[in-house]
Design an enzyme around this catalytic site. Sequence first.
Site: not given
Ligand code: PLP
Length: 390
Positions: A45, A169, A194
């Site tokens: 961890r 983000d 993504k």
């Molecule tokens: C998909 C997404 C998230 C969350 O990510 P997960 O891996 O699904 O938890 C956060 N921010 C954006 C802009 C996203 O497209």
Amino acid sequence: MSSTTDILHSIPVDELTGSLSVPVYQTATFVQEAPGVNKGYDYARSGNPTRHALESVVAKLEGGHSAFAFATGLAAIDSVIKLLSTGDEIIAVDDIYGGAYRLFTHVYQKLGIKIHYVDTTDDDNILKFVNQNTKLIWIESPTNPTLKITDIAHVSKIAKSINALLVVDNTFASPASQKPIQLGADIVIHSATKYLGGHSDLLAGIVVTKTEELSEKIKFIQNASGGILGPWDCFLAIRGIETLNLRVERQSETAYKIAHFLEQHEAVDQVHYPGLVSHKNHEIAKKQQKGSFGSIISFSLKDDTSENAVKFVTSTKYFKLAESLGGVKSLLCQPAQMTHASVPREKRLSSGIQDSLIRLSCGIEETEDLLNDIKKALDLISKPKNKLVV
Ligand SMILES: *Cc1c(COP(=O)(O)O)cnc(C)c1O
């Protein structure tokens, strides 16, 4: 440091065996010579060599001090909010990722953290909510699903002037096109599910920190809360990142052509794509998204009905109907009934999410194939109904 050459050669060769790819250290613990005497790892961890390799590559890619890998994008977001205390306030972009909205509003608000959602494309909206408790400004650029662009360098100056951290983000741009830390951000987060992973085969999240001080804090939270990414998924994420630049380049070229085609089509109403000159903040996008505008496009139909959107999203051959984005295979969705179904319709409409809005994520298939796929699906909508009868 982010050319493909740099990325490939910043991934370490295994010192023990010479293994060209990073080994998957599938272990829970590490044997110690004496209590506290170890080879840099004690319990998985707290640290794992496969995870460490991924974290180093992403830190370099984003130009940060360090990076930390989490089980999902939301686990990464969660770790950043844990920097705050009761009474602190966040100013966040109003069309923030739905999962982040749910976490902020339904988990952290209850614990006494206040969140103000504003349109961050206009700095007056930010300044209205600034006070001595403001600790974070949270933006996404481009946003989901209408691809709004916020001037990151400009907002970073506001954040500095009020002693708040700027968190970006960067999921929708990816470091292949945008590096928020260079633009003044303190923390970058990713859903590596993504673009970074890029193959729609894993969930992962990343936090990148600009300073050593922030790195220490996030490292502590990562170990204390424990939402780390497992070694096999770290391996997959590294493998994805090796081709990030190539993928995003190809995907962006295709997306640009499709956006252009959509803009001229009689059945299409609005097209949202930062690469189009018609995009409200195209110039800012050009300045901060060096080289590419990404693979995500959204558009609405002139005949703005949910039925038309459903007809479209269920008739494409290569664009598969699914949530998620940024991967090698093209995906599409209807936000109103999928990703944004939990947002009340009035709020959806006021943020530009019409019933007929369709979001495309262009993959790496041949551009012509994807264009034809879109053309055919649009024909079904724009042709008079009686001509459809065969
Ligand atoms: C998909 C997404 C998230 C969350 O990510 P997960 O891996 O699904 O938890 C956060 N921010 C954006 C802009 C996203 O497209």
